[in-house]
Scaffold this motif. Sequence first.
Motif, mmCIF file in Angstrom:
data_model
loop_
_atom_site.group_PDB
_atom_site.id
_atom_site.type_symbol
_atom_site.label_atom_id
_atom_site.label_comp_id
_atom_site.label_asym_id
_atom_site.label_seq_id
_atom_site.Cartn_x
_atom_site.Cartn_y
_atom_site.Cartn_z
ATOM 1 N N ASP A 240 0.857 -1.186 0.000
ATOM 2 C CA ASP A 240 0.000 0.000 0.000
ATOM 3 C C ASP A 240 0.895 1.239 0.000
ATOM 4 N N PRO A 241 1.511 1.542 -1.166
ATOM 5 C CA PRO A 241 2.441 2.674 -1.203
ATOM 6 C C PRO A 241 1.773 4.022 -0.935
ATOM 7 N N VAL A 242 0.502 4.153 -1.280
ATOM 8 C CA VAL A 242 -0.189 5.423 -1.044
ATOM 9 C C VAL A 242 -0.314 5.680 0.451
ATOM 10 N N ALA A 243 -0.709 4.664 1.208
ATOM 11 C CA ALA A 243 -0.841 4.831 2.659
ATOM 12 C C ALA A 243 0.511 5.173 3.283
ATOM 13 N N ALA A 244 1.528 4.417 2.925
ATOM 14 C CA ALA A 244 2.847 4.620 3.533
ATOM 15 C C ALA A 244 3.428 5.989 3.195
ATOM 16 N N THR A 245 3.357 6.390 1.931
ATOM 17 C CA THR A 245 3.946 7.676 1.554
ATOM 18 C C THR A 245 3.102 8.851 2.040
ATOM 19 N N THR A 246 1.801 8.652 2.198
ATOM 20 C CA THR A 246 0.957 9.729 2.743
ATOM 21 C C THR A 246 1.327 10.003 4.196
ATOM 22 N N VAL A 247 1.461 8.944 4.982
ATOM 23 C CA VAL A 247 1.814 9.118 6.398
ATOM 24 C C VAL A 247 3.234 9.667 6.530
ATOM 25 N N LEU A 248 4.186 9.043 5.846
ATOM 26 C CA LEU A 248 5.572 9.503 5.904
ATOM 27 C C LEU A 248 5.688 10.947 5.415
ATOM 28 N N GLY A 249 5.053 11.250 4.301
ATOM 29 C CA GLY A 249 5.122 12.593 3.729
ATOM 30 C C GLY A 249 4.558 13.644 4.649
ATOM 31 N N ASN A 250 3.434 13.333 5.295
ATOM 32 C CA ASN A 250 2.847 14.302 6.203
ATOM 33 C C ASN A 250 3.757 14.560 7.393
ATOM 34 N N LEU A 251 4.304 13.492 7.964
ATOM 35 C CA LEU A 251 5.197 13.663 9.115
ATOM 36 C C LEU A 251 6.460 14.440 8.741
ATOM 37 N N VAL A 252 7.047 14.110 7.604
ATOM 38 C CA VAL A 252 8.270 14.803 7.180
ATOM 39 C C VAL A 252 7.973 16.259 6.821
ATOM 40 N N ASP A 253 6.899 16.509 6.087
ATOM 41 C CA ASP A 253 6.551 17.890 5.726
ATOM 42 C C ASP A 253 6.301 18.750 6.964
ATOM 43 N N ASN A 254 5.557 18.205 7.931
ATOM 44 C CA ASN A 254 5.306 18.958 9.161
ATOM 45 C C ASN A 254 6.602 19.208 9.925
ATOM 46 N N ALA A 255 7.484 18.213 9.948
ATOM 47 C CA ALA A 255 8.764 18.376 10.644
ATOM 48 C C ALA A 255 9.630 19.432 9.956
ATOM 49 N N GLY B 10 -4.370 21.681 9.033
ATOM 50 C CA GLY B 10 -5.085 20.995 10.086
ATOM 51 C C GLY B 10 -5.731 19.696 9.659
ATOM 52 N N MET B 11 -5.401 19.202 8.476
ATOM 53 C CA MET B 11 -6.003 17.946 8.016
ATOM 54 C C MET B 11 -4.987 16.820 7.891
ATOM 55 N N GLY B 12 -3.722 17.149 7.720
ATOM 56 C CA GLY B 12 -2.704 16.147 7.432
ATOM 57 C C GLY B 12 -2.524 15.108 8.522
ATOM 58 N N LEU B 13 -2.359 15.526 9.762
ATOM 59 C CA LEU B 13 -2.159 14.560 10.839
ATOM 60 C C LEU B 13 -3.433 13.786 11.143
ATOM 61 N N ALA B 14 -4.590 14.430 10.985
ATOM 62 C CA ALA B 14 -5.855 13.704 11.151
ATOM 63 C C ALA B 14 -5.968 12.609 10.095
ATOM 64 N N LEU B 15 -5.611 12.926 8.862
ATOM 65 C CA LEU B 15 -5.632 11.940 7.783
ATOM 66 C C LEU B 15 -4.612 10.833 8.046
ATOM 67 N N ALA B 16 -3.410 11.197 8.485
ATOM 68 C CA ALA B 16 -2.381 10.199 8.779
ATOM 69 C C ALA B 16 -2.865 9.232 9.857
ATOM 70 N N ARG B 17 -3.542 9.751 10.881
ATOM 71 C CA ARG B 17 -4.063 8.878 11.941
ATOM 72 C C ARG B 17 -5.144 7.947 11.392
ATOM 73 N N GLN B 18 -6.019 8.480 10.548
ATOM 74 C CA GLN B 18 -7.070 7.633 9.953
ATOM 75 C C GLN B 18 -6.447 6.496 9.143
ATOM 76 N N ILE B 19 -5.420 6.807 8.372
ATOM 77 C CA ILE B 19 -4.752 5.782 7.556
ATOM 78 C C ILE B 19 -4.109 4.726 8.449
ATOM 79 N N CYS B 20 -3.385 5.154 9.475
ATOM 80 C CA CYS B 20 -2.740 4.198 10.376
ATOM 81 C C CYS B 20 -3.782 3.287 11.032
ATOM 82 N N ARG B 21 -4.864 3.856 11.507
ATOM 83 C CA ARG B 21 -5.894 3.058 12.166
ATOM 84 C C ARG B 21 -6.617 2.141 11.187
ATOM 85 N N ARG B 22 -6.770 2.592 9.946
ATOM 86 C CA ARG B 22 -7.430 1.764 8.932
ATOM 87 C C ARG B 22 -6.682 0.455 8.710
#
Length: 189
Positions: free
Chosen positions: A61-76, A144-156
């Motif tokens: 699931d490259p979309v899930a992995a890169t979405t979460v990683l990308g959001n965390l790196v971009d925010n950092a 204000g949507m990126g980390l909420a989306l990342a959490r939804q993906i991780c929990r999914r």
Amino acid sequence: EALEFLAEIMGRRGTSAPSGLDNVAEPHLHAFLDAKTSLARERGVELSIGAQTLVAGTLTDPVAATTVLGNLVDNAIDAATDAPGREKDGDEVLAQVEAELVTDGGTLWITVSDSGPGIGFDDPGHVFAEGATSKPDDVPGGHGMGLALARQICRRVGGEIEVVDSGGGPDGPGGAVFVAELRDVISEG
């Protein structure tokens, strides 16, 4: 010659991939981290790969992995860029972001830390609420949507994402540390 020209106009001449990127054998994540390193460099941030990084296998699931990683790196990167005190005596202090990725069976663990000011909310977990942001209102974009989306993906996928260090304390080095668990997103082999 064409590659050399592209490297020159992109400002990558004389630079190389971050140390440790060779430990990311998965092609999507390898390319993604290489691209994020260039983005970080353009913003005056050094993106490093953590010493414990080891990613084998192929993303299912490259979309899930890169979405979460990308959001965390971009925010950092944003946090490290905006950190107060980046200039001392006229010399710019290089901001830092570290990404560490480890696979265990089908689970991908992502840890991202930064040298920014830390999380400004009294409850660090509030960063995962939809619409929660520390960015000014005049900054364009859907904040204000990126980390909420990342959490939804991780929990999914049966995982989770958490703030393990909110940083910013008077005795701490600043910066926040996030850890994400993504289950069943990578196949061994």
